[in-house]
Design a protein around this motif. Structure first.
Motif, PDB file in Angstrom:
ATOM      1  N   TRP A   1      17.577  11.000  23.709  1.00 28.02           N
ATOM      2  CA  TRP A   1      17.539  10.484  22.280  1.00 28.02           C
ATOM      3  C   TRP A   1      17.658   9.107  22.380  1.00 28.02           C
ATOM      4  O   TRP A   1      18.116   8.452  23.376  1.00 28.02           O
ATOM      5  CB  TRP A   1      18.698  10.943  21.477  1.00 28.02           C
ATOM      6  CG  TRP A   1      18.489  12.312  20.809  1.00 28.02           C
ATOM      7  CD1 TRP A   1      18.900  13.461  21.421  1.00 28.02           C
ATOM      8  CD2 TRP A   1      18.286  12.885  19.536  1.00 28.02           C
ATOM      9  NE1 TRP A   1      18.473  14.567  20.972  1.00 28.02           N
ATOM     10  CE2 TRP A   1      18.156  14.135  19.505  1.00 28.02           C
ATOM     11  CE3 TRP A   1      17.837  11.941  18.347  1.00 28.02           C
ATOM     12  CZ2 TRP A   1      17.839  14.893  18.444  1.00 28.02           C
ATOM     13  CZ3 TRP A   1      17.545  12.954  17.336  1.00 28.02           C
ATOM     14  CH2 TRP A   1      17.694  14.148  17.360  1.00 28.02           C
TER      15      TRP A   1
ATOM     16  N   ARG B   1      18.131   5.246  20.094  1.00 26.02           N
ATOM     17  CA  ARG B   1      18.821   4.652  18.852  1.00 26.02           C
ATOM     18  C   ARG B   1      18.253   3.333  18.519  1.00 26.02           C
ATOM     19  O   ARG B   1      18.085   2.710  19.416  1.00 26.02           O
ATOM     20  CB  ARG B   1      20.119   4.635  19.295  1.00 26.02           C
ATOM     21  CG  ARG B   1      20.930   4.079  18.087  1.00 26.02           C
ATOM     22  CD  ARG B   1      22.566   4.089  18.162  1.00 26.02           C
ATOM     23  NE  ARG B   1      23.025   3.403  19.622  1.00 26.02           N
ATOM     24  CZ  ARG B   1      23.478   4.271  20.489  1.00 26.02           C
ATOM     25  NH1 ARG B   1      24.145   5.334  20.422  1.00 26.02           N
ATOM     26  NH2 ARG B   1      23.942   3.573  21.698  1.00 26.02           N
TER      27      ARG B   1
ATOM     28  N   VAL C   1      23.158  17.495  17.145  1.00 26.60           N
ATOM     29  CA  VAL C   1      21.747  17.207  17.434  1.00 26.60           C
ATOM     30  C   VAL C   1      21.311  18.412  18.474  1.00 26.60           C
ATOM     31  O   VAL C   1      22.053  19.056  19.023  1.00 26.60           O
ATOM     32  CB  VAL C   1      21.326  15.997  17.899  1.00 26.60           C
ATOM     33  CG1 VAL C   1      21.545  14.922  16.786  1.00 26.60           C
ATOM     34  CG2 VAL C   1      21.892  15.572  19.138  1.00 26.60           C
TER      35      VAL C   1
ATOM     36  N   ARG D   1       8.587  14.667  17.445  1.00 27.98           N
ATOM     37  CA  ARG D   1      10.009  14.387  17.478  1.00 27.98           C
ATOM     38  C   ARG D   1      10.652  14.318  16.245  1.00 27.98           C
ATOM     39  O   ARG D   1      10.102  13.984  15.345  1.00 27.98           O
ATOM     40  CB  ARG D   1       9.919  12.727  18.121  1.00 27.98           C
ATOM     41  CG  ARG D   1       9.311  12.555  19.494  1.00 27.98           C
ATOM     42  CD  ARG D   1       9.208  11.260  19.744  1.00 27.98           C
ATOM     43  NE  ARG D   1       8.523  10.863  21.033  1.00 27.98           N
ATOM     44  CZ  ARG D   1       9.324  10.743  22.221  1.00 27.98           C
ATOM     45  NH1 ARG D   1      10.238  11.039  22.195  1.00 27.98           N
ATOM     46  NH2 ARG D   1       8.389  10.678  23.307  1.00 27.98           N
TER      47      ARG D   1
ATOM     48  N   TYR E   1      17.713   7.461  14.689  1.00 30.64           N
ATOM     49  CA  TYR E   1      17.965   8.236  16.295  1.00 30.64           C
ATOM     50  C   TYR E   1      16.622   9.105  16.337  1.00 30.64           C
ATOM     51  O   TYR E   1      16.114   9.741  15.390  1.00 30.64           O
ATOM     52  CB  TYR E   1      18.986   9.166  16.175  1.00 30.64           C
ATOM     53  CG  TYR E   1      20.549   8.471  16.098  1.00 30.64           C
ATOM     54  CD1 TYR E   1      21.133   8.187  17.234  1.00 30.64           C
ATOM     55  CD2 TYR E   1      20.961   8.204  14.940  1.00 30.64           C
ATOM     56  CE1 TYR E   1      22.094   7.599  17.354  1.00 30.64           C
ATOM     57  CE2 TYR E   1      22.245   7.586  15.111  1.00 30.64           C
ATOM     58  CZ  TYR E   1      22.953   7.306  16.145  1.00 30.64           C
ATOM     59  OH  TYR E   1      24.135   6.628  16.194  1.00 30.64           O
ATOM     60  N   THR E   2      15.868   9.053  17.359  1.00 32.48           N
ATOM     61  CA  THR E   2      14.633   9.753  17.845  1.00 32.48           C
ATOM     62  C   THR E   2      14.954  10.625  18.953  1.00 32.48           C
ATOM     63  O   THR E   2      15.293  10.162  20.109  1.00 32.48           O
ATOM     64  CB  THR E   2      13.534   8.754  18.184  1.00 32.48           C
ATOM     65  OG1 THR E   2      13.427   7.912  16.783  1.00 32.48           O
ATOM     66  CG2 THR E   2      12.301   9.406  18.211  1.00 32.48           C
ATOM     67  N   GLY E   3      14.462  11.826  18.818  1.00 34.15           N
ATOM     68  CA  GLY E   3      14.854  12.913  19.641  1.00 34.15           C
ATOM     69  C   GLY E   3      13.486  13.031  20.741  1.00 34.15           C
ATOM     70  O   GLY E   3      12.731  12.187  20.669  1.00 34.15           O
TER      71      GLY E   3
ATOM     72  N   ARG F   1      11.322  18.780  19.696  1.00 37.41           N
ATOM     73  CA  ARG F   1      12.407  18.979  18.900  1.00 37.41           C
ATOM     74  C   ARG F   1      12.095  19.321  17.372  1.00 37.41           C
ATOM     75  O   ARG F   1      11.211  18.628  17.011  1.00 37.41           O
ATOM     76  CB  ARG F   1      13.460  18.126  19.234  1.00 37.41           C
ATOM     77  CG  ARG F   1      13.939  18.052  20.550  1.00 37.41           C
ATOM     78  CD  ARG F   1      14.554  19.201  21.031  1.00 37.41           C
ATOM     79  NE  ARG F   1      14.785  18.932  22.765  1.00 37.41           N
ATOM     80  CZ  ARG F   1      15.551  19.829  23.407  1.00 37.41           C
ATOM     81  NH1 ARG F   1      15.753  21.068  22.943  1.00 37.41           N
ATOM     82  NH2 ARG F   1      15.688  19.763  24.776  1.00 37.41           N
TER      83      ARG F   1
END
Length: 312
Positions: free
Chosen positions: A274, A276, A269, A250, A306-308, A312
């Protein structure tokens, strides 16, 4: 020191973190230690740093890959609750980022090879003004580029001629050890050794992005850095710092508002879901990306992680 008040107004603050962070990156390490206090502010007659300033300083350092915080804040200057809040904040930063890899995608060439031959011994305390015009031009360009990249939220690592000589072009990317980069910035006036020059020429021939600074052609921060990659924030904000990481497939982004003004904008992005996280409160919530952009709202001195989505 409490860097949050001047890290973006000065082109020198970034060097303090970039040197050890880059050394750790290329030597297979993750832990980077800092010593931090508000001693200089207090010696200048200012009040002790606020909790918000302390937290913003920690987040800015975390964005550069710092993991270990050694504090010299005076215990009597703050309440027990403030120190607990600060420690909770750093704990949340590290819980999210310490297991992650710091993954800048841009390299800034560290011109030590050129400065070796240009160094001029002097009797008085060493200053840039005592050195040759070429040395002055190289150093000033190096510092300008670092400041420009930071102000445009483009995370970068420092690379010297030896590391660059061992780099391999892979299509339009440049592999340095276990890390892959998409762009290289060169200070004005540098002359690369043969092996480093050959690696960079092959990278450029493959379509890789190489920026050679020319002070005579500068028209602003954005004009230079947009040649490397577009700024991810809109509207632009020089006092927002960005750290880029990867963890468990990620992408993880840390945004830090170092100013005393709120910020409203968008962050470019990859698509997908995502999330937060606020390291001050521990709150975690969805942050959907619309057309490749996240809505960003940062209070003064606030940081958000922020984590996708995976892959990604």
């Amino acid at each position: 020191r409490d860097w949050s008040s001047d890290v973006c107004s000065s082109d020198l603050g970034w060097r303090t973190a970039a040197l050890p962070a880059s050394a750790a990156l290329f030597n297979g390490g993750r832990r980077v230690m800092t010593e931090v206090s508000d001693f200089s502010q207090k010696m200048g007659g200012q009040a002790p740093a606020s909790l918000a300033a302390m937290q913003a300083t920690a987040a800015w350092q975390a964005a550069w890959g710092v993991t270990d915080f050694t504090l010299y804040y005076r215990i009597a200057d703050r309440s027990r609750d403030e120190y607990r809040a600060y420690c909770d904040y750093v704990g949340r930063l590290n819980a999210a980022l310490k297991p992650a890899r710091w993954t800048p995608e841009t390299l800034l060439y560290y011109p030590v090879y050129d400065l070796w031959s240009e160094y001029k011994p002097v009797a008085e305390p060493l200053s840039l003004g005592s050195q040759s015009p070429r040395a002055q031009r190289i150093v000033q360009s190096f510092e300008w580029l670092g400041g420009a990249l930071q102000r445009r939220q483009i995370p970068f690592a420092l690379v010297d001629h030896e590391r660059l000589a061992g780099a391999k072009a892979e299509g339009a990317s440049l592999r340095c050890g276990d890390h892959v980069f998409k762009a290289v910035a060169l200070p004005a006036g540098v002359e690369l050794p043969q092996a480093a020059d050959a690696a960079l020429r092959q990278f450029a021939a493959n379509g890789g992005c190489v920026l050679r600074d020319d002070p005579a052609l500068r028209t602003g921060w954005s004009a230079a850095t947009d040649k490397l990659r577009p700024a991810p924030l809109a509207p632009g904000a020089e006092e927002i710092a960005l750290g880029r990481f990867h963890r468990e497939d990620r992408e993880v982004l840390l945004l830090v508002n170092l100013s005393q003004k709120p910020y409203e904008g968008t962050l470019a992005v990859a698509g997908g879901a995502w999330r937060r996280m606020d390291p001050a409160s521990g709150a975690i919530e969805a942050a959907p990306a619309a057309e490749g952009k996240l809505a960003v709202s940062l209070a003064p001195r606030q940081a958000l992680i922020y984590t996708g989505a995976p892959g990604r």
